[in-house]
Design an enzyme around this catalytic site. Structure first.
Site, short mmCIF file in Angstrom:
data_model
loop_
_atom_site.label_atom_id
_atom_site.label_comp_id
_atom_site.label_asym_id
_atom_site.label_seq_id
_atom_site.Cartn_x
_atom_site.Cartn_y
_atom_site.Cartn_z
NE ARG A 276 -4.33 -1.26 0.00
CZ ARG A 276 -4.48 -2.27 -0.83
NH1 ARG A 276 -3.50 -2.63 -1.65
NH2 ARG A 276 -5.62 -2.95 -0.86
CD GLU A 305 -2.71 3.38 -5.59
OE1 GLU A 305 -3.79 2.82 -5.87
OE2 GLU A 305 -1.75 2.78 -5.11
CG HIS A 324 -2.79 -0.53 -7.14
ND1 HIS A 324 -3.31 0.10 -6.03
CD2 HIS A 324 -2.75 -1.85 -6.80
CE1 HIS A 324 -3.57 -0.78 -5.08
NE2 HIS A 324 -3.24 -1.99 -5.53
#
Length: 359
Positions: A276, A305, A324
């Site tokens: 994370r 993000e 991601h």
């Protein structure tokens, strides 16, 4: 450990059985369809999960029919009013505001993610709302991506590709684009779980000399599988040639990778984060990379993000940033959606979920 393909086949077999009707009950069933539990799905999830919901005959559901743009918060707050269940992804913040908007009917939340830092767990616990999530099925995909990112960063593959495309490829040079090898190295893992073990198993054939790890406490059973040694966080930083971050984001791990940690690392070390973004202080990471305190970093996760294209980390040649995508394989994402759908249906049926977060 099941691969995502095997897990998907198992989930398809155990998918909650659709309602069966006797011929004499058809009219009543059609009338009662409108009384089925209402569900809102916050994203166009992969087809296996949608198929399970559609074929079950146990819910009426509406979804935000896009995979490119998250449902706007204002619309989400409207759509959840009165729902019995919610199937979400990690882009949706499930907090007191949303739970208040949903109302007292909401009994089950199923998130298509292994992480749950987007969920206000205390609020969910207080309201007695059950939570399903999707751990384990993405282990292989995340481990593979982590190894790929580590190699791309340490051997400077993105930089080399750019040089080849833009005319930088000239005569052969002795030290041009040299990187760092895994052979005879020490690999450190911060947060030893299934993913950390899977990463180490994939790296072992590269002739890694030693695996070390740190966690909230020693994990001898998992460590035994990869012959890893438990060390303190300081020793992890000092000894690791490659440091892979695999821990969950908690109040204790928030920005645990900061100036203090980077200052103890070797100037030849490679830092990799596929957990994370919040576990890293990005300003401290930028300083460590730009000053040569560490050799390079590979990130699949950031804060926020998406990371703005103007962010200073994008200016660095020794920082590889991915959007991601650690679990982004077709089989894994379909397995995650199938598990999320089954968790939701089982929870609404007051049955044990396949994977339930114990609050």
């Amino acid at each position: 450990m099941l691969s995502s393909r095997m897990a998907l086949r198992r989930l398809q077999r155990i998918a909650v059985a659709p309602l069966s009707f006797t011929s004499g009950a058809t009219t009543k069933v059609l009338r009662d369809m409108s009384t089925l539990p209402r569900v809102y799905v916050t994203r166009q999830i992969p087809p296996e999960g949608l198929k399970i919901l559609q074929d079950s005959g146990q819910v009426q559901f509406e979804l935000w029919d896009s995979d490119d743009v998250p449902v706007p918060r204002k619309e989400l707050l409207q759509k959840v009013k009165g729902v019995d269940g919610l199937l979400c992804v990690l882009t949706e913040k499930i907090d007191a505001e949303l739970l208040d908007a949903a109302g007292s009917n909401l009994k089950v939340i199923s998130t298509m993610s292994v992480g749950f830092d987007h969920l206000s767990l205390e609020e969910l616990k207080k309201r007695g709302i059950r939570v399903g999530y999707t751990p384990e099925v993405l282990t292989d995909a995340v481990a593979e991506l982590t190894v790929a990112l580590l190699l791309a960063t340490s051997r400077r593959l993105i930089e080399a590709t750019h040089e080849a495309k833009t005319g930088g490829w000239g005569t052969w040079r002795t030290l041009w684009l040299c990187g760092y090898e895994l052979a005879n190295s020490t690999v450190g893992i911060l947060g030893l779980g299934r993913i950390g073990v899977a990463i180490a198993e994939r790296l072992a054939p590269f002739k890694v000399k030693k695996f070390i790890y740190t966690d909230v406490a020693p994990r001898p059973e998992l460590a035994k599988a990869i012959n890893a040694e438990y060390v303190t966080l300081d020793e992890l930083a000092k000894q690791s040639d490659f440091l892979s971050i695999c821990c969950a984001l908690t109040p204790e791990t928030k920005e645990i990778c900061n100036k203090n940690l980077f200052s103890k690392m070797k100037n030849t070390s490679i830092f990799i984060n596929t957990s994370r973004g919040g576990v890293v202080n990005q300003e401290d990471l930028y300083e460590a990379l730009s000053t040569g305190q560490i050799a390079g970093a590979g990130l699949d996760v950031t804060v926020p993000e998406p990371l703005p294209t103007t962010h200073p980390l994008f200016t660095l040649k020794n920082c590889v940033i991915l959007p991601h995508i650690a679990s982004a394989s077709y089989s894994t994402r379909n397995t995650m959606s199938a598990l999320a759908a089954n968790n939701l249906l089982l929870g609404l049926g007051s049955q044990p979920m396949i994977k339930e977060l114990k609050l």
